[in-house]
Design a protein around this motif. Structure first.
Motif, PDB file in Angstrom:
ATOM      1  N   VAL A 115       0.833  -1.202   0.000  1.00 22.16           N
ATOM      2  CA  VAL A 115       0.000   0.000   0.000  1.00 22.16           C
ATOM      3  C   VAL A 115       0.870   1.255   0.000  1.00 22.16           C
ATOM      4  O   VAL A 115       0.638   2.194  -0.779  1.00 22.16           O
ATOM      5  N   LEU A 116       1.873   1.283   0.864  1.00 23.76           N
ATOM      6  CA  LEU A 116       2.751   2.456   0.922  1.00 23.76           C
ATOM      7  C   LEU A 116       3.486   2.661  -0.402  1.00 23.76           C
ATOM      8  O   LEU A 116       3.615   3.796  -0.887  1.00 23.76           O
ATOM      9  N   THR A 117       3.966   1.571  -0.984  1.00 22.44           N
ATOM     10  CA  THR A 117       4.711   1.675  -2.241  1.00 22.44           C
ATOM     11  C   THR A 117       3.840   2.190  -3.379  1.00 22.44           C
ATOM     12  O   THR A 117       4.225   3.111  -4.113  1.00 22.44           O
ATOM     13  N   ILE A 118       2.660   1.610  -3.526  1.00 23.63           N
ATOM     14  CA  ILE A 118       1.788   1.981  -4.646  1.00 23.63           C
ATOM     15  C   ILE A 118       1.267   3.406  -4.499  1.00 23.63           C
ATOM     16  O   ILE A 118       1.254   4.185  -5.461  1.00 23.63           O
ATOM     17  N   PHE A 119       0.873   3.805  -3.301  1.00 24.95           N
ATOM     18  CA  PHE A 119       0.374   5.161  -3.123  1.00 24.95           C
ATOM     19  C   PHE A 119       1.488   6.197  -3.252  1.00 24.95           C
ATOM     20  O   PHE A 119       1.245   7.325  -3.681  1.00 24.95           O
ATOM     21  N   ALA A 120       2.707   5.808  -2.881  1.00 27.16           N
ATOM     22  CA  ALA A 120       3.829   6.724  -3.064  1.00 27.16           C
ATOM     23  C   ALA A 120       4.087   6.987  -4.542  1.00 27.16           C
ATOM     24  O   ALA A 120       4.481   8.086  -4.933  1.00 27.16           O
ATOM     25  N   GLU A 121       3.859   5.962  -5.372  1.00 30.00           N
ATOM     26  CA  GLU A 121       4.046   6.132  -6.806  1.00 30.00           C
ATOM     27  C   GLU A 121       2.831   6.769  -7.473  1.00 30.00           C
ATOM     28  O   GLU A 121       2.959   7.492  -8.466  1.00 30.00           O
ATOM     29  N   ALA A 122       1.636   6.508  -6.930  1.00 33.11           N
ATOM     30  CA  ALA A 122       0.415   7.018  -7.553  1.00 33.11           C
ATOM     31  C   ALA A 122       0.174   8.487  -7.240  1.00 33.11           C
ATOM     32  O   ALA A 122      -0.414   9.207  -8.054  1.00 33.11           O
ATOM     33  N   ALA A 123       0.613   8.954  -6.085  1.00 32.13           N
ATOM     34  CA  ALA A 123       0.356  10.341  -5.693  1.00 32.13           C
ATOM     35  C   ALA A 123       0.975  11.354  -6.650  1.00 32.13           C
ATOM     36  O   ALA A 123       0.283  12.273  -7.108  1.00 32.13           O
ATOM     37  N   PRO A 124       2.263  11.241  -6.994  1.00 32.74           N
ATOM     38  CA  PRO A 124       2.828  12.192  -7.957  1.00 32.74           C
ATOM     39  C   PRO A 124       2.137  12.107  -9.314  1.00 32.74           C
ATOM     40  O   PRO A 124       1.951  13.114  -9.985  1.00 32.74           O
ATOM     41  N   MET A 125       1.776  10.872  -9.711  1.00 29.98           N
ATOM     42  CA  MET A 125       1.111  10.687 -11.000  1.00 29.98           C
ATOM     43  C   MET A 125      -0.233  11.411 -11.015  1.00 29.98           C
ATOM     44  O   MET A 125      -0.600  12.070 -11.988  1.00 29.98           O
ATOM     45  N   HIS A 126      -0.973  11.314  -9.917  1.00 27.38           N
ATOM     46  CA  HIS A 126      -2.298  11.922  -9.854  1.00 27.38           C
ATOM     47  C   HIS A 126      -2.213  13.451  -9.829  1.00 27.38           C
ATOM     48  O   HIS A 126      -2.985  14.149 -10.495  1.00 27.38           O
TER      49      HIS A 126
END
Length: 234
Positions: A115-126
């Motif tokens: 969860v931490l890994t995916i949201f860390a990558e998804a936040a900048p993308m969003h």
């Protein structure tokens, strides 16, 4: 030096609340007590065993567990006792419970990391693209990964559990050393050491009714009194 029965439940609780520190002390005491009773050490002394365990990131623990288990089995045989005092039903119940506990905590640990890994990558993308489908894809991907990880953990832990139960019920004699080793692989360190302690406690209780095969200074006659390792006065 006096050797007394140890409260297993209390030892497990202390091991948990001290994050394993008491477990190292338990390992130290158990090693020296078994060495003193058997007179035929198969491992290094307790302090060195703890040091090696720390330095090897618990790898030495598995070797220690197997060898100290053999030493305790030999001690019981020398005194006319069975190799193991723990019933197969106890091993089975413990294995089932610890398998469930291991699956739960390992799944929670991996879930948190994913969860931490995916949201860390998804936040900048969003924030950069402002597209909801990117977030949806990240969440969907996270769900798929979690399902795969969960079934993989269940498969591995179940395979280990089957190996333990096979070792318990298919062993030709009551020698528990292989069972100890397999249970440690299930990451049930405290429970595995508790089986050693349970067998030693049983030895201390039964010893008054057997004929010791080692020097007379190790003999005691009261089953509830501590075992003294001092030589008698002449």
């Amino acid at each position: 030096m006096q050797i007394q029965k140890r409260d297993i439940a209390l030892s497990i609780v202390l091991t948990v609340i001290t994050c394993g520190i008491y477990g190292l002390y338990w390992m130290y005491k158990l090693t020296n007590e078994i060495h003193a009773l058997s007179g035929k050490p198969r491992t290094v002394d307790g302090g060195t065993a703890v040091l090696y365990t720390i330095l090897t990131f618990t790898i030495y623990f598995y070797y220690w567990l197997y060898k100290i288990g053999e030493e305790l089995v030999e001690l019981r045989r020398m005194n006319g006792l069975s190799d193991d005092s723990v019933s197969n039903e106890t091993y089975r119940l413990t294995t089932i419970i610890m398998t469930i506990v291991s699956i739960f905590f390992m799944t929670m640990g991996y879930t948190w990391q994913i969860v931490l890994t995916i949201f860390a990558e998804a936040a900048p993308m969003h924030s950069a693209l402002s597209r909801d489908n990117d977030v949806f894809f990240a969440i969907f991907f996270m769900g798929i990964v979690l399902i795969i990880v969960f079934f993989w953990i269940v498969f591995i832990q179940s395979a280990l559990s089957c190996g333990i139960l096979w070792a318990v019920y298919e062993r030709k004699d009551r020698n528990p050393t292989l069972v100890y080793l397999l249970m440690a692989l299930l990451r049930t360190y405290g429970f595995t050491v508790s089986f050693l302690q349970l067998s030693l406690n049983d030895f201390l209780l039964q010893r008054g009714n057997v004929t010791p095969a080692f020097p007379t200074e190790f003999i005691h006659t009261q089953t509830d009194s501590p075992v003294s390792l001092q030589k008698p006065l002449t």
